[in-house]
Design an enzyme around this catalytic site. Sequence first.
Site, short mmCIF file in Angstrom:
data_model
loop_
_atom_site.label_atom_id
_atom_site.label_comp_id
_atom_site.label_asym_id
_atom_site.label_seq_id
_atom_site.Cartn_x
_atom_site.Cartn_y
_atom_site.Cartn_z
N SER A 323 0.83 -1.20 0.00
CA SER A 323 0.00 0.00 0.00
C SER A 323 0.87 1.26 0.00
O SER A 323 0.59 2.22 -0.73
CB SER A 323 -0.92 0.00 1.22
OG SER A 323 -1.66 1.20 1.29
N TRP A 326 2.36 1.59 -3.38
CA TRP A 326 1.34 2.03 -4.34
C TRP A 326 1.24 3.55 -4.36
O TRP A 326 1.01 4.15 -5.42
CB TRP A 326 -0.02 1.42 -3.96
CG TRP A 326 -1.15 1.84 -4.86
CD1 TRP A 326 -1.57 1.24 -6.00
CD2 TRP A 326 -2.01 2.98 -4.68
NE1 TRP A 326 -2.64 1.92 -6.55
CE2 TRP A 326 -2.93 3.00 -5.76
CE3 TRP A 326 -2.09 4.00 -3.71
CZ2 TRP A 326 -3.91 3.97 -5.90
CZ3 TRP A 326 -3.07 4.97 -3.86
CH2 TRP A 326 -3.97 4.96 -4.93
N HIS A 327 1.42 4.16 -3.20
CA HIS A 327 1.23 5.61 -3.12
C HIS A 327 2.31 6.41 -3.83
O HIS A 327 2.06 7.54 -4.25
CB HIS A 327 1.14 6.05 -1.65
CG HIS A 327 -0.21 5.87 -1.05
ND1 HIS A 327 -0.65 4.66 -0.55
CD2 HIS A 327 -1.25 6.74 -0.90
CE1 HIS A 327 -1.88 4.81 -0.10
NE2 HIS A 327 -2.26 6.04 -0.31
N GLY A 328 3.49 5.86 -3.96
CA GLY A 328 4.51 6.65 -4.65
C GLY A 328 5.87 5.98 -4.68
O GLY A 328 6.18 5.11 -3.85
N PHE A 483 -0.43 10.16 -7.47
CA PHE A 483 -0.37 8.73 -7.22
C PHE A 483 -1.01 7.93 -8.36
O PHE A 483 -0.89 6.74 -8.42
CB PHE A 483 -1.06 8.37 -5.90
CG PHE A 483 -0.53 9.17 -4.73
CD1 PHE A 483 0.83 9.40 -4.60
CD2 PHE A 483 -1.38 9.69 -3.79
CE1 PHE A 483 1.33 10.13 -3.55
CE2 PHE A 483 -0.88 10.41 -2.71
CZ PHE A 483 0.45 10.64 -2.59
#
Length: 483
Positions: A323, A326-328, A483
């Site tokens: 997670s 996934w954000h960056g 994102f």
Amino acid sequence: MLFNSLEFFIFLPIVFSLYWFVFKKHLKAQNVLILVASYVFYGLWDWRFLSLILLSTIVDYFVALKIDGLEEKTKRKSWLWVSVVFNLSLLGFFKYYNFFVDSWVDMVALSGYHVQSTWTLQVILPVGISFYTFQTMSYSFDVYYKKLKPTNDFLSFAAFVSFFPQLVAGPIERASNLLSQILHTRRFNYDQIVSGLKLILWGLFKKVVIADALAPMVDDIFTNYSQYPASTLILGVVMFSFQVYGDFSGYSDIAIGTAKLFGIELMSNFKFPHFSRNVAEYWQRWHVSLSTWFRHYLYIPLGGSQVSKLKAVRNICIVFLVSGFWHGANWTFIFWGAFHALVFIPVFLMGRNAIYKDTVVGEHTVFPSLTEVGQVLLTFSIVSFSRIFFRSESITDAFGFIDRIFSHFSYEAYSHPMGYRMLDYYILMILFVVYEYIIRKDERAPFKFKSQVLRFVMYTVVILVMLLFYDNHVDRSFIYFQF
């Protein structure tokens, strides 16, 4: 095209009018209109990246049909891997290529060798790529697990992938909800449209008055953290919590409200997360569509909690690290994910990760107990602390920020260099919390008052405050666009 732009307020009425007054009786024409409008909406940002959306649409459309036509599990899984590898490769190249190259160069440097990075590329991150790749992958997963029959209607599927209200920053919808609505006739519903307009107004309020108004102070404090005492840094962290919530939940409200204008209901993405009593409840209320995606397509396939405690803890760590990633493409997000795993695991081991089903305060009480107040404040503090990693430009900055909080603890009233009246913003945040507490029972009804006079007063106040706080010099893009 931004939701909070003049272009959108010209674009939306045109599409709405064509949808209901020209193509009202023609479902296929409505779906074609949604598809064209979605591509225009996205193409106005950068038309070149429309090819990526189209390519992802084509691949998952045909992969699902292939999976459905096979009975042998090995062959079905092979085609599922086509979808997974394609989408993750797309995401990996545009979002993570330079991150991996730079990380490799840094790792080699630790061994004493200095490698000049000549492999990095000037790669532009396509807006929304993390969202629509996950949405199309979920379709392939659902067909593979036989939870969904694939559609033969390519245009409707393409409209599902690119549906403009939620294309850029979610909610990340499953085909069982969104595609099923696109495939069936929608009816003009006055109450649904009014409800949508209210959500759009509330979302704009959160974006303009909360997120955009606090952005200059947050930017100043995080950029110049080495010049400020701990009290100011703590204020900056609290303000960023309000900013990111107002920005992202505001986007989600506008997306859900806009979808309602076209007779489509999207899932709720935020359920007053800052009233959560522990970190587990927070993740049931924050970015719900992403949390749900990871639970269904990563956590449960890994075994979820139906395995040994050790493996369950492993699964939790994997989900939070993925997670974060996934954000960056930055180690700050991986640290952010790891931090949440560390504070989530004790809650899980104590069996308190699923004890809160309803929002804080029951039906027959008005005010929270002291215990609930303490739980909410503690959870907000933990989550806000984690956002130091989320907001910082680098790991060095994040730890420098934290170190200064603990090593320069002194009080000093913050004064923004531009001369902002800080008292106005303190009052604003307090009133915002109070109002959200009042409406906490239903995140989709921000103006649910029986009195028409009170509703009119609220509409008037919200619009006037938006006009008062609107600043044309502030970057009006949404945080989650990156994102």
